[in-house]
Write an enzyme that holds these catalytic residues in place. Structure first.
Site, PDB file in Angstrom:
ATOM      1  CB  SER A  36      -0.965  -0.038   1.186  1.00 59.04           C
ATOM      2  OG  SER A  36      -1.883   1.018   1.123  1.00 59.04           O
ATOM      3  CG  ASP A  62      -3.102   3.583  -1.973  1.00 57.80           C
ATOM      4  OD1 ASP A  62      -3.772   3.452  -3.012  1.00 57.80           O
ATOM      5  OD2 ASP A  62      -3.203   2.791  -1.009  1.00 57.80           O
ATOM      6  CG  ASP A  91      -3.016  -0.985  -2.847  1.00 59.72           C
ATOM      7  OD1 ASP A  91      -2.834   0.099  -2.264  1.00 59.72           O
ATOM      8  OD2 ASP A  91      -3.850  -1.816  -2.451  1.00 59.72           O
ATOM      9  CG  ASP A 131      -6.629   0.243  -1.530  1.00 58.82           C
ATOM     10  OD1 ASP A 131      -5.747   1.115  -1.351  1.00 58.82           O
ATOM     11  OD2 ASP A 131      -6.755  -0.745  -0.785  1.00 58.82           O
TER      12      ASP A 131
END
Length: 466
Positions: free
Chosen positions: A95, A231, A233, A235
């Site tokens: 993340s 961010d 990834d 999400d």
């Protein structure tokens, strides 16, 4: 700090995320949770993610299951593809944390794992056996992001963002190309900004001061109506208005919910209280973390299967629990943390109203939040500090300085203090990193920022002394 399994899945230093440790967690997940006969595997753009991804794929196949390699893809796109096939998913990502760390996020065929699933995986970790039977098949699905993009282009239509000039802060987000493609398909002109070939950790909840300084410069230089990003990834969203001012995630959430016609909202205790002041929604507060938000949404849907319920977090991730109606078509539910929807919906709502993003946000109740973190701390020292502040009113009075007496104490998740002035300071140790978060809320943005900065300094002084 050794790799740890919790709300965000497995996270740890890359050097400690060995192939054996990763494979053991995959086996435990497959032993403890439903998987639908196969697992979709995706990854972010960290240097370590391809190696870890191959380990995950191999472990799935060794268990005799079908492994689908989706390559580099946003987390919500991976979840959507896997759920569409009734299979599980594993995302290789850390993340927003630095590149020297990484991790795994686990998804059931129905969506994100719950707290009960976490416990089951941990229980199975010592018992999960290696394969030995038939090796499962391997297939590729490099285009699984296309269905995710179509979800928004069909719901919002080709004119939803017409006339808007939007900067896309690309950095190393795995969603960077897909995000630009979707915005352009909705009618916007996109300006690429700061693409990076090395991983850049972007925390959408505690935006780095250097990035905050760049945003106004970008909007002025390129004549932008907004800057968007996610961010690592994909999400958690980042959205700045035409002046380069960041709209926090707990502002994007209510704006998105209002545009979609939600009637019930589930959000963690750390989110801005403006949502209650709006009067538009029945609001349920939870502990921090998407599993808790999902549990609250599921409870609402059990009570009323037709409930128009949504959820969001202070980091901006938005979860849709009902079939909404976009400007051009239906938008099916997606109960996993998503970044595209809370970027697109406020932009589309502002354009439809003939307003700027700043004007749209200014119409909300005047409650402002700020958040930041102290990193590199001793986790035991952080826990001891919180315990002392919880137990001793005198210790709290000495630590907090807001100019007003304490009115209420909330221990739902960490230590959240409401003062008689209406201001809030909330401290929460991270569950998976050596850091402490501080959230502040006040009647003005400068005051919220000042409260947050002052208490971060206090945390740093206390925790750096051990």
């Amino acid at each position: 700090m050794p790799p740890k399994f919790g709300t965000s899945g497995l996270r740890g230093l890359v050097t400690e995320l060995t192939d054996a440790l990763v494979a053991a967690h995959v086996r435990a997940f497959l032993a403890a949770c439903p998987h639908g006969g196969g697992v979709h595997v995706g990854r972010d753009l960290r240097a370590s993610s391809p190696r870890i991804g191959q380990t995950v794929l191999a472990a799935v196949r060794e268990a005799g299951l079908e492994a689908t390699d989706c390559g580099a893809v946003p987390t919500p796109a991976l979840a959507l593809a896997a759920m569409g096939r009734g299979q599980a998913a594993i995302m290789v990502t850390g993340s927003h944390i630095p590149d020297d760390r990484n991790g795994l996020k686990f998804y059931l065929p129905t969506g994100e794992i719950a707290k009960s699933d976490e416990a089951a995986i941990l229980a199975a970790l010592e018992q999960a056996e290696t394969g030995g039977g038939t090796t499962g098949p391997l297939q590729e699905d490099p285009g699984c992001g296309a269905a995710y993009a179509t979800r928004y282009t069909e719901a919002f239509g080709p004119r939803a963002l017409e006339g808007l000039r939007i900067g896309v802060y690309q950095h190393s987000s795995v969603a960077r190309d897909l995000l630009a493609e979707v915005l352009q398909a909705l009618g916007a002109v996109c300006v690429p900004l700061a693409r990076s070939e090395v991983f850049v950790p972007v925390d959408t909840e505690a935006v780095d001061p250097a990035l905050r300084d760049l945003l106004p410069a970008w909007t002025a230089q390129h004549g932008l109506d907004a800057v968007v990003s996610t961010d690592g990834d994909g999400d958690r969203p980042l959205l700045a208005d035409g002046a380069g001012q960041v709209l926090p995630g707990d502002v994007l959430g209510p704006l998105t919910a209002r545009m979609l016609g939600a009637k019930a909202l589930v959000t963690p205790v750390s989110s801005n209280t403006l949502v209650e002041a709006m009067g538009d929604f029945a609001v349920t507060r939870t502990r921090i973390g998407s599993p808790h938000v999902i549990a609250g949404m599921e409870a609402a849907l059990r009570d009323d299967p037709q409930a128009r319920v949504a959820g969001y977090e202070a980091n901006g991730g938005f979860l849709l629990g009902f079939e909404a109606q976009g400007p051009a078509g239906p938008l099916p539910p997606l109960m996993t943390r998503d970044a595209l929807l809370p970027l697109i919906a406020p932009l589309a709502a502002a354009r439809a109203a003939g307003q700027s993003l700043a004007q749209l946000a200014a119409a909300l109740p005047a409650r402002f939040t700020a958040s930041g973190r102290v990193t590199g701390i001793d986790t035991q020292a952080a826990a001891a500090l919180i315990a002392a502040l919880e137990a001793e009113p005198e210790a709290r009075a000495a630590f907090f300085e807001t100019g007003a007496p304490e009115q209420a104490l909330d221990l739902t998740d960490g230590l959240r203090v409401l003062f008689e002035s209406g201001e809030v300071v909330h401290l929460r140790p991270s569950g998976n990193a050596p850091e402490m978060r501080c959230y502040a809320e006040a009647a003005s943005a400068p005051r919220a920022e000042a409260l947050m900065t002052a208490h971060l300094d206090r945390l740093d002084q206390r925790l750096s002394r051990g």
